[in-house]
Design an enzyme around this catalytic site. Structure first.
Site, PDB file in Angstrom:
ATOM      1  N   VAL A 175       0.870  -1.175   0.000  1.00 13.63           N
ATOM      2  CA  VAL A 175       0.000   0.000   0.000  1.00 13.63           C
ATOM      3  C   VAL A 175       0.904   1.221   0.000  1.00 13.63           C
ATOM      4  CG1 VAL A 175      -1.798   1.275   1.226  1.00 13.63           C
ATOM      5  CG2 VAL A 175      -1.754  -1.232   1.329  1.00 13.63           C
ATOM      6  N   CYS A 176       0.577   2.196  -0.820  1.00 13.93           N
ATOM      7  CA  CYS A 176       1.294   3.467  -0.835  1.00 13.93           C
ATOM      8  C   CYS A 176       2.790   3.226  -1.091  1.00 13.93           C
ATOM      9  CB  CYS A 176       1.026   4.193   0.483  1.00 13.93           C
ATOM     10  SG  CYS A 176       1.396   5.960   0.487  1.00 13.93           S
ATOM     11  N   THR A 177       3.665   3.896  -0.320  1.00 14.40           N
ATOM     12  CA  THR A 177       5.104   3.800  -0.576  1.00 14.40           C
ATOM     13  C   THR A 177       5.714   2.497  -0.070  1.00 14.40           C
ATOM     14  OG1 THR A 177       5.451   5.137   1.420  1.00 14.40           O
ATOM     15  CG2 THR A 177       5.519   6.273  -0.711  1.00 14.40           C
TER      16      THR A 177
ATOM     17  N   THR B 241       2.230   3.351  -6.667  1.00 16.37           N
ATOM     18  CA  THR B 241       2.495   3.831  -5.314  1.00 16.37           C
ATOM     19  C   THR B 241       1.864   5.216  -5.173  1.00 16.37           C
ATOM     20  OG1 THR B 241       4.239   4.123  -3.647  1.00 16.37           O
ATOM     21  CG2 THR B 241       4.735   4.908  -5.863  1.00 16.37           C
TER      22      THR B 241
END
Length: 228
Positions: free
Chosen positions: A100-102, A120
């Site tokens: 998830v995300c970075t 990302t």
């Protein structure tokens, strides 16, 4: 048999990257959700929420779904060989490797994105290519057993999509309905394409130091992968 889902947590993790998917996964009766870190000591998220690990790298066993969230605290993980080695070992036997995300950048530092389509957070999307990934915009990007979610709130979308893969669409939709997940934001500022220019400029300025630090660590991580 329960499907084991291991979510990595760490100091300064973005709590919604963790708690969004956790709420979805934990709502599926067949899931056994683990919060994994080096020790069982509580860790504080970026915004101060304290999270309690339930397993360590040594005690979690092989997990079916590996999930790596992001947040400010993922920067040190880019060069943390203990973490990266754990991810590599788990990825060999996992049914799905996810982020998830970075958290996607941590997967990249572990060498798990090479030649793979991934996404990302929009502010760090351009860093994916350094790890040999094929950057693709989207709330969810799937490439075989790799599934990556966009920034922060995309973790809920990603988790529902993964439950649909594992349990069928109807099961995922039941969870979505029970959580009343029907986003209707009061503003259209949730994307750099729709946010007002002054808002975008302010966020980019605030993120500039983090981005600079992250870029340097990505460069170090890429060199380590090349020499390994």
């Amino acid at each position: 048999m329960a499907v084991s889902i291991g979510i990595l947590i760490f100091p300064d993790v973005q709590q919604l990257d963790v708690t969004g998917p956790f709420e979805v996964f934990a709502s599926w009766p067949e899931a056994k959700v683990l919060l994994i870190w080096k020790t069982l000591d509580p860790v504080a998220s970026t915004t101060g929420l304290r999270l309690q690990p339930t397993s360590t790298f040594e005690t979690c066993g092989q997990i079916d779904v590996l999930c790596v969230p992001g947040g400010r605290g993922m920067n040190p993980l880019l060069v943390d060989e203990q973490v990266l080695d754990f991810l590599r070992r788990q990825a060999v036997g996992a049914r799905y490797v996810t982020s998830v995300c970075t958290g996607a950048l941590v997967l990249g530092a572990a060498g798990l994105l090479k030649g793979k389509r991934a996404t990302t957070h929009w502010a760090f999307h351009d860093l994916l290519a350094a790890f040999g990934a094929v950057p693709e915009e989207g709330r969810i990007v799937r490439d075989g057993a790799l599934m990556t979610g966009g920034g922060v709130t995309a973790g809920i979308d990603f988790a529902l999509a993964l439950v649909a893969e594992l349990a069928g669409r109807a099961g995922a939709e039941e969870i979505q309905l029970a959580l009343e997940y029907a986003p209707a934001p009061p503003f259209q500022a949730g994307s750099p394409r729709t946010a007002p220019e002054p808002v975008l400029a302010a966020v980019l300025e605030r993120m500039a130091p983090l981005r600079a630090e992250r870029r340097k660590l990505v460069e170090i991580a890429v060199k380590r992968l090349a020499s390994g």
